[in-house]
Every structure is written in C-alpha cells, then in structure tokens.
Design an enzyme around this catalytic site. Structure first.
Site, PDB file in Angstrom:
ATOM      1  N   ARG A  19       0.844  -1.209   0.000  1.00  0.00           N
ATOM      2  CA  ARG A  19       0.000   0.000   0.000  1.00  0.00           C
ATOM      3  C   ARG A  19       0.880   1.261   0.000  1.00  0.00           C
ATOM      4  O   ARG A  19       0.948   1.981  -0.982  1.00  0.00           O
ATOM      5  CB  ARG A  19      -0.937  -0.026   1.233  1.00  0.00           C
ATOM      6  CG  ARG A  19      -2.090   0.975   1.141  1.00  0.00           C
ATOM      7  CD  ARG A  19      -1.710   2.367   1.572  1.00  0.00           C
ATOM      8  NE  ARG A  19      -1.213   2.443   2.939  1.00  0.00           N
ATOM      9  CZ  ARG A  19      -0.654   3.522   3.455  1.00  0.00           C
ATOM     10  NH1 ARG A  19      -0.516   4.615   2.725  1.00  0.00           N
ATOM     11  NH2 ARG A  19      -0.194   3.521   4.698  1.00  0.00           N
ATOM     12  N   ASP A  20       1.577   1.486   1.084  1.00  0.00           N
ATOM     13  CA  ASP A  20       2.344   2.732   1.213  1.00  0.00           C
ATOM     14  C   ASP A  20       3.479   2.784   0.191  1.00  0.00           C
ATOM     15  O   ASP A  20       3.761   3.836  -0.398  1.00  0.00           O
ATOM     16  CB  ASP A  20       2.915   2.846   2.638  1.00  0.00           C
ATOM     17  CG  ASP A  20       3.140   4.286   3.074  1.00  0.00           C
ATOM     18  OD1 ASP A  20       3.129   5.179   2.218  1.00  0.00           O
ATOM     19  OD2 ASP A  20       3.332   4.516   4.274  1.00  0.00           O
ATOM     20  N   HIS A 216       3.280   4.045  12.851  1.00  0.00           N
ATOM     21  CA  HIS A 216       3.639   3.977  11.436  1.00  0.00           C
ATOM     22  C   HIS A 216       4.780   4.961  11.239  1.00  0.00           C
ATOM     23  O   HIS A 216       4.586   6.165  11.312  1.00  0.00           O
ATOM     24  CB  HIS A 216       2.393   4.375  10.624  1.00  0.00           C
ATOM     25  CG  HIS A 216       2.619   4.465   9.146  1.00  0.00           C
ATOM     26  ND1 HIS A 216       2.291   3.436   8.284  1.00  0.00           N
ATOM     27  CD2 HIS A 216       3.108   5.458   8.365  1.00  0.00           C
ATOM     28  CE1 HIS A 216       2.570   3.798   7.041  1.00  0.00           C
ATOM     29  NE2 HIS A 216       3.059   5.024   7.055  1.00  0.00           N
ATOM     30  N   HIS A 218       8.330   6.472   9.363  1.00  0.00           N
ATOM     31  CA  HIS A 218       9.124   6.634   8.146  1.00  0.00           C
ATOM     32  C   HIS A 218      10.574   6.903   8.539  1.00  0.00           C
ATOM     33  O   HIS A 218      10.851   7.422   9.613  1.00  0.00           O
ATOM     34  CB  HIS A 218       8.561   7.767   7.287  1.00  0.00           C
ATOM     35  CG  HIS A 218       7.350   7.367   6.492  1.00  0.00           C
ATOM     36  ND1 HIS A 218       7.353   7.248   5.128  1.00  0.00           N
ATOM     37  CD2 HIS A 218       6.096   7.027   6.883  1.00  0.00           C
ATOM     38  CE1 HIS A 218       6.155   6.870   4.703  1.00  0.00           C
ATOM     39  NE2 HIS A 218       5.369   6.727   5.751  1.00  0.00           N
ATOM     40  N   CYS A 249       4.706   9.542   0.614  1.00  0.00           N
ATOM     41  CA  CYS A 249       3.345  10.063   0.609  1.00  0.00           C
ATOM     42  C   CYS A 249       3.253  11.101  -0.493  1.00  0.00           C
ATOM     43  O   CYS A 249       3.948  12.109  -0.452  1.00  0.00           O
ATOM     44  CB  CYS A 249       3.004  10.681   1.960  1.00  0.00           C
ATOM     45  SG  CYS A 249       1.367  11.437   1.941  1.00  0.00           S
ATOM     46  N   ASN A 258       9.041   4.073   4.322  1.00  0.00           N
ATOM     47  CA  ASN A 258       8.798   3.535   5.654  1.00  0.00           C
ATOM     48  C   ASN A 258      10.077   2.935   6.214  1.00  0.00           C
ATOM     49  O   ASN A 258      11.032   2.688   5.485  1.00  0.00           O
ATOM     50  CB  ASN A 258       7.762   2.403   5.580  1.00  0.00           C
ATOM     51  CG  ASN A 258       6.427   2.884   5.090  1.00  0.00           C
ATOM     52  OD1 ASN A 258       6.104   2.755   3.918  1.00  0.00           O
ATOM     53  ND2 ASN A 258       5.637   3.446   5.979  1.00  0.00           N
TER      54      ASN A 258
HETATM   55 ZN   LIG Z   1       3.323   6.234   5.362  1.00  0.00          ZN
END
Ligand SMILES: [Zn+2]
Length: 319
Positions: A19-20, A216, A218, A249, A258
């Site tokens: 996803r990210d 979460h 980074h 992002c 991440n």
């Molecule tokens: Zn993220």
C-alpha cells in the site's frame, strides 16, 4: 470480531509496502506480482499485511486492483488482511472485499488533510461516524477492526511542527466516535525518540493503554529504528514497515520510505523479541519485488551488510 489471533507474538509487524510503498511510486506492479509478494511474506510468517487502499483508481492507478488483492489475501491462512480507506465509500468496498482490518487516516495537519483527502477535520469525523455505524450493523463475526490513524502526527511538510495537544484531542475524538483503536503515523519522517515517547504517553493517558497500539514510522531522517525501539519500550504492539523501505506520501513532499521491514525484523530478532517472522525467508522476498519493479531502489542495512558473522536468525544475538 473478524480477525486473527496474534496473542503468541511479542510484537506485530504489519507490512505496508503493497500500500504505502506502491502508492508512492510511478510504476504499476502487476496484480500477479503483488499476489506473489504477499504470499511470500505470509509464508515468511508476516502476520499482517496492508495490501492496498480503496481510493478511486483515477487518483491512484497503482492500487486499482485492491479489491482483488484483498480477496486473494483472504485465502492465505493465518494472514490478517488490512486495507486503508480514505472515506465511507472506501470502507464499504473494503468490507465487501473482506478486509479483516481497516484504517482511515486523518491528518492532524488540516492543510495536509485537505490536500491528501480533500476534507476538513469535521468532514473526516463525519465519515468515521458513518463507518462505525456501518460496522455496527454487521453480524459480529463479520466486523473488521477499525483503526483511526493520525497521520502527520509529528510534523507536517506544509504546516511544520504539530502540537501534542492537537494530536491528543483528535485521538480522544476518534475513540469517542467508536474506533477500536488509534495509531500514530509519522508520515513525514519528522519524529524523534523523545517526541515520540512523550506523544505515546500523552495519547495513552487519554485513550487508555491498549487503545494506542500502532505506530507507522518513516525513515526520512534515519531515526526510524530509534523511534521503533522507543515505541517498543512504551508498550506499542503493532509496527508498520515496508519491505525494502518502499514508500512515501504523494501529498507530503519530501516524505520518504517507511522503516525497512528487514531491518526492523533483524533488530527484534537479535533482541530475542518474537515477531513470528523467519528473517531468512523474508530476505528472499526482496527478489520478487526487485524483479517486478526493476527501476525502484530497495533499501535496507541488513540486506546490504548481511548478518553478523555467526548470526543464526531466530536465536537472538549476544544476549
Ligand atoms: Zn506512510
């Protein structure tokens, strides 16, 4: 609740690369390669994977196949399947597809919220209330876990520093609206360990120890693992990470990937902390991603350096 039992683990690593990672790069990974990636990580013991986001395909063609990916991932025994949803409509689709867990991000920075989700805070609260009502209308065994995720919680590339009070207030509001838990996201990689520790304590003091379960992080400024260690010490259970550090992002300029799943697992593995993940197998998953995304750089200190001499994964190191 519609979820998997993880009570045997010390920490839960949630792979968010599909996803990210994929949302932040131009290349579109073929659906079959995504499935192979997810299957290989699950085979390595990764207990939870955020497999996609239910955003309009026009906005994010990289994730257009998320419903199919969720349905596929649900066939893998023991894997908790998570998905991001930007709004009520996304939540409806995620539930229809069968996600065990859904997260709806709310940017603590309202400027980022408007740019990322095209919504003010009040509008996001409205969506969250609708999602809670929808989940409540489902039979109990079909209800996904619902996380309200506070993004840009430590700094915003548009607004700058984010005040702790604001984060705490929003976390309390999300719990009051009926989220099962809240998570803190360092979307822009701005957090430092002291700030993170204070923030976790402040939020837990208001929402309750067990209701802030996830971070979460980074690795934008190289503090990802230092932050993860502090979060561990503050009783955080769920750690998002991305294979090869893919990620970023699109609406937060300057945000980079991440924390690297392989490095995070190495740290916990060496410390004797149970992740359920076989590090040797995890390392091999990189080949699948490398082949499917030949033009993307994969990061990771442990993959680059290899294990320390004599290291045997799963046994701890020098303890
Ligand atoms: Zn993220």
């Amino acid at each position: 609740m519609n979820s998997i039992d993880h009570s045997g683990l010390d920490v839960l690593i949630s792979e968010v690369g599909p996803r990210d990672g994929l949302q932040s790069i131009q290349a579109i990974m073929p659906t079959e390669a995504k499935k192979a990636w997810i299957k290989a990580e699950a085979d390595a013991g990764v207990p939870e994977i955020e497999v996609g986001s239910f955003v309009p395909p026009k906005l994010m063609p990289q994730l257009a196949d998320t419903a199919e990916i969720v349905a596929y991932a649900r066939t893998i025994p023991g894997l908790q399947v998570a998905a991001l949803v930007p709004n009520f409509r996304g939540a409806e689709n995620a539930i229809k597809a069968g996600a065990h867990k859904i997260s709806l991000p709310l940017s603590v920075s309202e400027t980022h919220s408007q740019r990322n989700l095209n919504r003010t805070h009040e509008q996001v609260f409205g969506e969250i209330a609708k999602v809670v009502a929808l989940i409540g209308s489902l039979p109990e065994d079909q209800r996904p876990g619902f996380e309200g995720s506070l993004s840009t919680a430590f700094g915003c590339s548009i607004e700058g520093v984010v005040k702790q009070d604001k984060v705490v207030d929003i976390a309390a509001r999300l719990m009051a609206l009926g989220c099962d838990e809240v998570g803190l996201s360092d979307t822009t990689g701005s957090a430092n360990p002291a700030q993170l520790r204070n923030m976790i304590r402040a939020v837990k003091a208001v929402v309750g120890d067990g209701n802030l379960a996830a971070v979460h992080l980074h690795n934008t400024r190289g503090l990802g693992l230092a932050n993860a260690l502090v979060a561990l010490e503050e009783n955080i259970f769920t750690f998002d990470a991305s294979l090869g550090g893919l990620g970023g992002c699109p609406a937060a300029p300057g945000a980079s990937g991440n924390i690297v799943t392989e490095d995070l697992v190495f740290m916990f593995d060496a410390m004797g902390i149970k992740t359920g993940i076989e590090l040797d197998k995890l390392m091999q998953v990189r080949e699948i991603v490398r082949k499917a995304l030949p033009n993307e750089e994969l990061y990771g200190f442990t993959p680059d350096a290899g294990y320390p001499k004599g290291y045997a994964a799963g046994k701890g190191w020098g303890l």
